[in-house]
Write a protein that holds these residues in place. Structure first.
Motif, mmCIF file in Angstrom:
data_model
loop_
_atom_site.group_PDB
_atom_site.id
_atom_site.type_symbol
_atom_site.label_atom_id
_atom_site.label_comp_id
_atom_site.label_asym_id
_atom_site.label_seq_id
_atom_site.Cartn_x
_atom_site.Cartn_y
_atom_site.Cartn_z
ATOM 1 N N THR A 1 28.076 -15.638 57.679
ATOM 2 C CA THR A 1 28.012 -14.220 58.053
ATOM 3 C C THR A 1 28.912 -13.972 59.261
ATOM 4 O OG1 THR A 1 25.710 -14.076 57.276
ATOM 5 C CG2 THR A 1 26.506 -12.317 58.745
ATOM 6 N N VAL A 2 29.880 -13.092 59.078
ATOM 7 C CA VAL A 2 30.768 -12.685 60.168
ATOM 8 C C VAL A 2 30.395 -11.256 60.530
ATOM 9 C CG1 VAL A 2 33.148 -12.381 60.921
ATOM 10 C CG2 VAL A 2 32.595 -14.146 59.236
ATOM 11 N N SER A 3 29.929 -11.046 61.747
ATOM 12 C CA SER A 3 29.460 -9.715 62.145
ATOM 13 C C SER A 3 30.622 -8.743 62.272
ATOM 14 C CB SER A 3 28.704 -9.793 63.472
ATOM 15 O OG SER A 3 29.607 -10.079 64.528
ATOM 16 N N ALA A 4 30.293 -7.472 62.115
ATOM 17 C CA ALA A 4 31.297 -6.409 62.257
ATOM 18 C C ALA A 4 31.917 -6.448 63.652
ATOM 19 C CB ALA A 4 30.650 -5.050 61.993
ATOM 20 N N ALA A 5 31.083 -6.768 64.672
ATOM 21 C CA ALA A 5 31.595 -6.836 66.050
ATOM 22 C C ALA A 5 32.645 -7.940 66.187
ATOM 23 C CB ALA A 5 30.443 -7.077 67.015
ATOM 24 N N MET A 39 28.951 -15.364 64.665
ATOM 25 C CA MET A 39 29.104 -15.914 63.324
ATOM 26 C C MET A 39 27.938 -16.838 63.028
ATOM 27 S SD MET A 39 32.408 -17.905 61.788
ATOM 28 C CE MET A 39 33.454 -16.651 62.521
ATOM 29 N N GLN A 40 27.397 -16.695 61.825
ATOM 30 C CA GLN A 40 26.209 -17.479 61.476
ATOM 31 C C GLN A 40 26.459 -18.225 60.174
ATOM 32 O OE1 GLN A 40 22.719 -15.091 61.146
ATOM 33 N NE2 GLN A 40 21.376 -16.794 60.600
ATOM 34 N N VAL A 41 26.128 -19.513 60.147
ATOM 35 C CA VAL A 41 26.271 -20.342 58.947
ATOM 36 C C VAL A 41 24.894 -20.875 58.576
ATOM 37 C CG1 VAL A 41 27.356 -22.360 57.914
ATOM 38 C CG2 VAL A 41 28.625 -20.996 59.588
ATOM 39 N N THR A 42 24.432 -20.540 57.357
ATOM 40 C CA THR A 42 23.099 -20.932 56.916
ATOM 41 C C THR A 42 23.184 -21.767 55.650
ATOM 42 O OG1 THR A 42 22.252 -18.823 57.768
ATOM 43 C CG2 THR A 42 20.801 -20.087 56.299
ATOM 44 N N GLU A 43 22.545 -22.935 55.648
ATOM 45 C CA GLU A 43 22.558 -23.790 54.464
ATOM 46 C C GLU A 43 21.698 -23.182 53.372
ATOM 47 O OE1 GLU A 43 22.543 -28.407 54.394
ATOM 48 O OE2 GLU A 43 20.436 -27.802 54.110
ATOM 49 N N THR A 44 22.263 -23.132 52.151
ATOM 50 C CA THR A 44 21.520 -22.572 51.014
ATOM 51 C C THR A 44 21.310 -23.596 49.899
ATOM 52 O OG1 THR A 44 23.600 -21.775 50.025
ATOM 53 C CG2 THR A 44 22.380 -20.232 51.439
ATOM 54 N N LEU A 45 22.068 -24.709 49.935
ATOM 55 C CA LEU A 45 21.948 -25.721 48.884
ATOM 56 C C LEU A 45 22.295 -27.086 49.453
ATOM 57 C CD1 LEU A 45 21.682 -26.525 45.836
ATOM 58 C CD2 LEU A 45 24.145 -26.046 45.621
ATOM 59 N N ASN A 46 21.459 -28.078 49.146
ATOM 60 C CA ASN A 46 21.738 -29.451 49.547
ATOM 61 C C ASN A 46 21.051 -30.382 48.548
ATOM 62 O OD1 ASN A 46 22.013 -31.958 50.752
ATOM 63 N ND2 ASN A 46 21.799 -31.153 52.830
ATOM 64 N N GLU A 47 21.725 -30.592 47.411
ATOM 65 C CA GLU A 47 21.178 -31.435 46.348
ATOM 66 C C GLU A 47 22.223 -32.474 45.974
ATOM 67 O OE1 GLU A 47 20.139 -28.975 43.092
ATOM 68 O OE2 GLU A 47 18.585 -27.867 44.180
ATOM 69 N N GLY A 48 21.936 -33.735 46.244
ATOM 70 C CA GLY A 48 22.924 -34.769 45.967
ATOM 71 C C GLY A 48 24.175 -34.510 46.787
ATOM 72 N N LEU A 49 25.291 -34.330 46.101
ATOM 73 C CA LEU A 49 26.555 -34.032 46.784
ATOM 74 C C LEU A 49 26.871 -32.540 46.786
ATOM 75 C CD1 LEU A 49 28.723 -36.972 45.353
ATOM 76 C CD2 LEU A 49 27.636 -36.824 47.606
ATOM 77 N N LYS A 50 26.006 -31.746 46.157
ATOM 78 C CA LYS A 50 26.253 -30.298 46.098
ATOM 79 C C LYS A 50 25.809 -29.639 47.395
ATOM 80 C CE LYS A 50 25.878 -29.951 41.062
ATOM 81 N NZ LYS A 50 25.175 -29.313 39.921
ATOM 82 N N ARG A 51 26.661 -28.769 47.913
ATOM 83 C CA ARG A 51 26.373 -28.073 49.161
ATOM 84 C C ARG A 51 26.623 -26.580 48.973
ATOM 85 N NH1 ARG A 51 24.951 -32.511 49.674
ATOM 86 N NH2 ARG A 51 25.438 -34.040 51.307
ATOM 87 N N GLY A 52 25.793 -25.783 49.650
ATOM 88 C CA GLY A 52 25.975 -24.335 49.629
ATOM 89 C C GLY A 52 25.667 -23.758 50.998
ATOM 90 N N TYR A 53 26.484 -22.818 51.470
ATOM 91 C CA TYR A 53 26.287 -22.212 52.791
ATOM 92 C C TYR A 53 26.600 -20.725 52.727
ATOM 93 C CZ TYR A 53 26.190 -26.994 54.505
ATOM 94 O OH TYR A 53 25.857 -28.301 54.708
ATOM 95 N N GLN A 54 25.817 -19.974 53.476
ATOM 96 C CA GLN A 54 26.093 -18.542 53.625
ATOM 97 C C GLN A 54 26.718 -18.329 55.004
ATOM 98 O OE1 GLN A 54 23.039 -15.287 54.437
ATOM 99 N NE2 GLN A 54 23.389 -14.995 52.239
#
Length: 443
Positions: free
Chosen positions: A18-22, A1-16
């Motif tokens: 990914t849960v692998s098929a395996a 399982m992979q968690v990647t940060e996509t947004l970090n502005e002020g208090l706003k957060r975004g993460y992608q």
């Protein structure tokens, strides 16, 4: 399982996420292995169905469950690792909409984090507690009110006309279009003029009547009257006045005291004084609480989640609009504009709400089951005859439980802060306290 940060502005957060098929496949196998000992299938003994067959039979059904658990697990692990606390429920959605079995699952999670709230230093915070003693005149006024509510009625002298506040004993028969209607008749009915217990206009027409008079009372049933066959109809009530009685307040004596569960008049006076001072104390607490919140608002500043501010401002605007338009009961009305005043008030409320919540969390303030039960009982009294249904409704409704718990929690945190502040008492008059309370609404 992979968690990647996509947004970090002020208090706003975004993460992608990914849960692998395996990983998904492993979770499905884990669930099937758990259930395998209890599975029965034709041609196999209980617990001996091959994994491949179980997977073919039930794998598809368990895939969605495994997917949800994997994403939830990733989110929980993320919040535990980062220490972030979302201001509202995170927005979670799959980004690969054409997903099919065997593909990785890619989820986008966005939220606003609760801000870091600075430590509060209560050193030097002074508060003034207004103290009001129950004056003899106030106690007497309260006793006279009790006596009035315990009043009896005595016959007026022969030929006396009924006055507003008198009790008239009447026989009446109501008719609509010349026909008597169900529930429109009574004998020896004691009606207090001015009590507004009958249809509007009915009691007014009996003022001036004397014992023995026959009075024809003409009224119109309101359009919203409960009985459809009478709503909006004109009616005539044939009334016979059998007695006219004047009110007589109960005496301020031991007999009155016993009606209210006290041993004697002195004991009743003590009870009344205690009740009055409890009312004054409640009002005084509200004034001191406002002073405390004003101090906190000045002492602490931190970034606020925009989503909470927007939601609070809309709620304030909506509430104030309905206060200005009490005739509109539903929500079928034009969109209500949020003003700068609403936004300013929302900013204060959100900041203080987050601050008190954090202070309570750090101080380990809790609302006990007994306190919740008492709050539910107090609320249930507003629904006489339906107390049980109300209790069941609250027990099954977490949102309603939170609405009851929130003010209890806030009051306990406020009491905790009162203990940390330096509180001085100032004895004032009832009028001074009243002015201080009225000033709360003007701010």
């Amino acid at each position: 399982m992979q968690v990647t940060e996509t947004l970090n502005e002020g208090l706003k957060r975004g993460y992608q996420i990914t849960v692998s098929a395996a990983e998904l496949d492993a979770k499905v196998v884990e669930k099937l292995t758990e259930a395998q000992p209890d599975v029965e299938m034709k041609g196999f003994r209980k617990g001996k169905v091959p994994m491949a067959l179980l997977k073919k039979q039930f794998g598809q059904r368990l895939l969605g469950e495994a997917m949800q658990e994997a994403v939830d697990g990733a989110m929980n692990a993320h919040f535990e690792e980062t220490g972030d606390r979302p201001a509202l429920q995170p927005d979670v959605k799959m980004t690969n909409e054409d997903w099919k079995e065997g593909d990785d699952v890619v989820v986008e999670m966005t939220y606003e984090a609760l801000p870091e709230i600075p430590d509060l230093d209560m050193t030097g915070v002074t508060l003034e507690k207004l103290v009001v003693k129950a004056a003899e005149a106030d106690i007497t006024e309260a006793l006279e009110s009790l006596a009035k509510s315990s009043q009896t009625f005595e016959d007026r002298e022969e030929g006396a006309a009924a006055e507003d506040g008198d009790q008239v004993v009447i026989d009446f028969l109501g008719k609509v279009d010349g026909e008597a209607f169900e529930g429109g008749a009574a004998e020896d009915y004691p009606l207090i003029l001015g009590s507004n217990s009958f249809i509007p206009g009915f009691e007014d027409q009996l003022v001036g009547a004397k014992a023995g008079d026959a009075v024809e009372v003409k009224v119109g049933f309101p359009a919203e009257y409960g009985a459809e066959n009478l709503a909006g109809k004109d009616a005539v009530f044939e009334c016979t006045v059998k007695a006219v009685k004047a009110p007589k307040a109960a005496e301020l004596d031991d007999a009155l005291a016993k009606q209210y569960g006290a041993d004697d008049l002195d004991a009743l006076k003590a009870q009344v004084a205690e009740r009055l001072e409890a009312e004054y104390s409640g009002a005084s607490r509200a004034v001191m609480k406002r002073a405390l919140l004003d101090v906190l608002d000045e002492k602490v500043s931190f970034e606020l989640p925009p989503s909470l501010l927007e939601a609070e401002a809309k709620q304030i605007a909506h509430q104030l609009w309905h206060e200005d338009n009490p005739e509109v009961e539903g929500h079928d009305h034009p969109e209500i504009e949020v003003t700068d005043e609403h936004n300013k008030l929302a900013e204060r409320r959100v900041r203080l709400g987050l601050l008190l919540a954090e202070l309570g969390r750090k101080a380990e303030v809790e609302v006990s089951d007994a306190e919740m039960t008492q709050a539910m009982m107090n609320q249930a009294r507003q629904y006489p005859g339906q107390e049980r249904q109300f209790f069941e409704f609250v027990q099954q409704n977490p949102q309603m439980q939170q609405q009851l718990r929130a003010p209890l929690f806030e009051d306990k945190v406020v009491d905790y802060l009162f203990e940390l502040a330096e509180v001085t008492e100032k004895e004032v008059s009832k009028d001074d306290l009243q002015k201080a309370v009225e000033a709360l609404d003007e701010e």
